[in-house]
Design a protein around this motif. Structure first.
Motif, PDB file in Angstrom:
ATOM      1  N   TYR A 157       0.837  -1.198   0.000  1.00  6.15           N
ATOM      2  CA  TYR A 157       0.000   0.000   0.000  1.00  6.15           C
ATOM      3  C   TYR A 157       0.874   1.249   0.000  1.00  6.15           C
ATOM      4  CZ  TYR A 157      -3.697  -3.276   1.240  1.00  6.15           C
ATOM      5  OH  TYR A 157      -4.577  -4.328   1.238  1.00  6.15           O
ATOM      6  N   TYR A 158       0.385   2.278  -0.684  1.00  5.50           N
ATOM      7  CA  TYR A 158       1.110   3.535  -0.817  1.00  5.50           C
ATOM      8  C   TYR A 158       0.279   4.672  -0.233  1.00  5.50           C
ATOM      9  CZ  TYR A 158       3.696   0.664  -4.159  1.00  5.50           C
ATOM     10  OH  TYR A 158       4.426  -0.346  -4.742  1.00  5.50           O
ATOM     11  N   GLY A 159       0.887   5.459   0.625  1.00  7.02           N
ATOM     12  CA  GLY A 159       0.155   6.540   1.265  1.00  7.02           C
ATOM     13  C   GLY A 159      -0.524   6.071   2.538  1.00  7.02           C
ATOM     14  N   PRO A 160      -1.243   6.972   3.215  1.00  4.56           N
ATOM     15  CA  PRO A 160      -1.906   6.624   4.474  1.00  4.56           C
ATOM     16  C   PRO A 160      -2.913   5.488   4.314  1.00  4.56           C
ATOM     17  CG  PRO A 160      -1.816   9.005   4.178  1.00  4.56           C
ATOM     18  CD  PRO A 160      -1.382   8.399   2.881  1.00  4.56           C
ATOM     19  N   ALA A 161      -2.983   4.631   5.317  1.00  4.35           N
ATOM     20  CA  ALA A 161      -3.894   3.479   5.294  1.00  4.35           C
ATOM     21  C   ALA A 161      -5.340   3.939   5.193  1.00  4.35           C
ATOM     22  CB  ALA A 161      -3.695   2.641   6.555  1.00  4.35           C
ATOM     23  N   ILE A 162      -6.115   3.227   4.381  1.00  6.52           N
ATOM     24  CA  ILE A 162      -7.537   3.519   4.204  1.00  6.52           C
ATOM     25  C   ILE A 162      -8.342   2.337   4.717  1.00  6.52           C
ATOM     26  CG2 ILE A 162      -9.368   4.005   2.544  1.00  6.52           C
ATOM     27  CD1 ILE A 162      -7.283   5.274   0.726  1.00  6.52           C
ATOM     28  N   PHE A 163      -9.287   2.610   5.585  1.00  7.43           N
ATOM     29  CA  PHE A 163     -10.135   1.565   6.146  1.00  7.43           C
ATOM     30  C   PHE A 163     -11.403   1.418   5.305  1.00  7.43           C
ATOM     31  CE2 PHE A 163      -7.407   2.691   9.563  1.00  7.43           C
ATOM     32  CZ  PHE A 163      -7.268   1.564  10.347  1.00  7.43           C
ATOM     33  N   TYR A 164     -11.840   0.190   5.125  1.00  6.70           N
ATOM     34  CA  TYR A 164     -13.064  -0.075   4.391  1.00  6.70           C
ATOM     35  C   TYR A 164     -14.093  -0.730   5.308  1.00  6.70           C
ATOM     36  CZ  TYR A 164     -10.578   1.344   0.229  1.00  6.70           C
ATOM     37  OH  TYR A 164      -9.886   2.079  -0.680  1.00  6.70           O
ATOM     38  N   ALA A 165     -15.251  -1.045   4.762  1.00  7.81           N
ATOM     39  CA  ALA A 165     -16.387  -1.494   5.574  1.00  7.81           C
ATOM     40  C   ALA A 165     -16.076  -2.717   6.419  1.00  7.81           C
ATOM     41  CB  ALA A 165     -17.586  -1.761   4.668  1.00  7.81           C
ATOM     42  N   ASN A 166     -15.248  -3.606   5.907  1.00 11.35           N
ATOM     43  CA  ASN A 166     -14.959  -4.842   6.634  1.00 11.35           C
ATOM     44  C   ASN A 166     -13.692  -4.740   7.478  1.00 11.35           C
ATOM     45  OD1 ASN A 166     -13.171  -4.690   4.525  1.00 11.35           O
ATOM     46  ND2 ASN A 166     -13.369  -6.833   3.906  1.00 11.35           N
ATOM     47  N   ALA A 167     -13.214  -3.504   7.701  1.00 12.64           N
ATOM     48  CA  ALA A 167     -11.990  -3.319   8.480  1.00 12.64           C
ATOM     49  C   ALA A 167     -12.256  -3.537   9.961  1.00 12.64           C
ATOM     50  CB  ALA A 167     -11.446  -1.912   8.256  1.00 12.64           C
ATOM     51  N   LYS A 168     -11.178  -3.761  10.695  1.00 17.36           N
ATOM     52  CA  LYS A 168     -11.324  -3.934  12.140  1.00 17.36           C
ATOM     53  C   LYS A 168     -11.784  -2.630  12.779  1.00 17.36           C
ATOM     54  CE  LYS A 168      -6.470  -2.783  13.064  1.00 17.36           C
ATOM     55  NZ  LYS A 168      -5.201  -3.231  13.676  1.00 17.36           N
ATOM     56  N   SER A 169     -12.394  -2.732  13.938  1.00 16.18           N
ATOM     57  CA  SER A 169     -12.870  -1.557  14.653  1.00 16.18           C
ATOM     58  C   SER A 169     -11.699  -0.847  15.324  1.00 16.18           C
ATOM     59  CB  SER A 169     -13.895  -1.962  15.711  1.00 16.18           C
ATOM     60  OG  SER A 169     -14.305  -0.852  16.461  1.00 16.18           O
ATOM     61  N   VAL A 170     -11.574   0.457  15.080  1.00 16.35           N
ATOM     62  CA  VAL A 170     -10.496   1.253  15.654  1.00 16.35           C
ATOM     63  C   VAL A 170     -11.095   2.506  16.266  1.00 16.35           C
ATOM     64  CG1 VAL A 170      -8.366   2.525  15.191  1.00 16.35           C
ATOM     65  CG2 VAL A 170      -8.846   0.421  13.939  1.00 16.35           C
TER      66      VAL A 170
END
Length: 209
Positions: A157-170
């Motif tokens: 991945y390039y650049g800041p991490a992007i969370f999607y719908a199935n991502a862990k809860s943060v």
């Protein structure tokens, strides 16, 4: 870190040994620390997020002269930053205005970006620099470059991490914490986005790229 940034050339430090090297940690783990938070459990992330914001402000609003104004004005924290930016640039930005422009940089905006040299309006012309003044360069760096990339789940991945719908809860961190969520792509002429209620301390920015 901004002082090390603007003295990097004088100190003979390579980018990979400078505060810029914290960008990889920022890209992968920025959500573990707010920009102005010192998270004792994730100090490395706190350093990375603080430098990312500070270096962005310096490269877009005055370089070393901005750092000088921040250090000399009578204010502290966000008020000091905002006052320094406005006094140097003749603007009337609020801190939220600056924060919004920073978020644009995290999405690859070409106007507000880490990837440009800061203005060099200060000079040091004593000693060895009497004939060739030192201008405190704060040079461009691209947070989307491969040297700042990271790997997760077998992908790079390039650049800041992007969370999607199935991502862990943060949980959103305090003191200017950020969570970037990707909604997806669309090709129609209009789009409707609905948000559930949050707290009054939270702000949601919708960025269409």
């Amino acid at each position: 870190m901004l002082c090390e940034d603007m003295m990097q050339e004088h100190l003979g430090i390579k980018d990979e040994d400078s505060p810029k090297a914290r960008t990889k940690v920022f890209n992968e783990y920025y959500y573990y620390s707010g920009i102005s938070e010192y998270n004792s459990k994730n100090q490395i992330c706190s350093y990375a997020t603080a430098f990312s914001f500070g270096s962005f402000i310096a490269r877009n609003f005055g370089g070393a002269e901005l750092v000088q104004k921040i250090s000399k004005n009578s204010l502290v924290d966000n008020d000091s930053i905002t006052d320094a930016v406005n006094s140097l640039n003749g603007t009337k930005y609020t801190y939220d205005d600056l924060f919004e422009k920073y978020l644009l940089a995290l999405f690859g905006d070409s106007t507000y970006t880490h990837n440009k040299d800061a203005d060099c309006t200060l000079e040091y012309n004593s000693g060895d620099y009497s004939s060739n003044p030192y201008e405190y360069p704060m040079t461009a760096y691209n947070i989307f470059d491969s040297e700042y990339s990271f790997s997760a789940n077998g992908k790079k991945y390039y650049g800041p991490a992007i969370f999607y719908a199935n991502a862990k809860s943060v949980d959103l961190r305090p003191e200017n914490g950020i969570l970037i969520h990707g909604i997806g792509t669309f090709s129609s002429s209009s789009l409707s986005v609905s948000f559930s209620s949050g707290t009054s301390a939270e702000k949601i920015y919708l960025i269409i790229k």
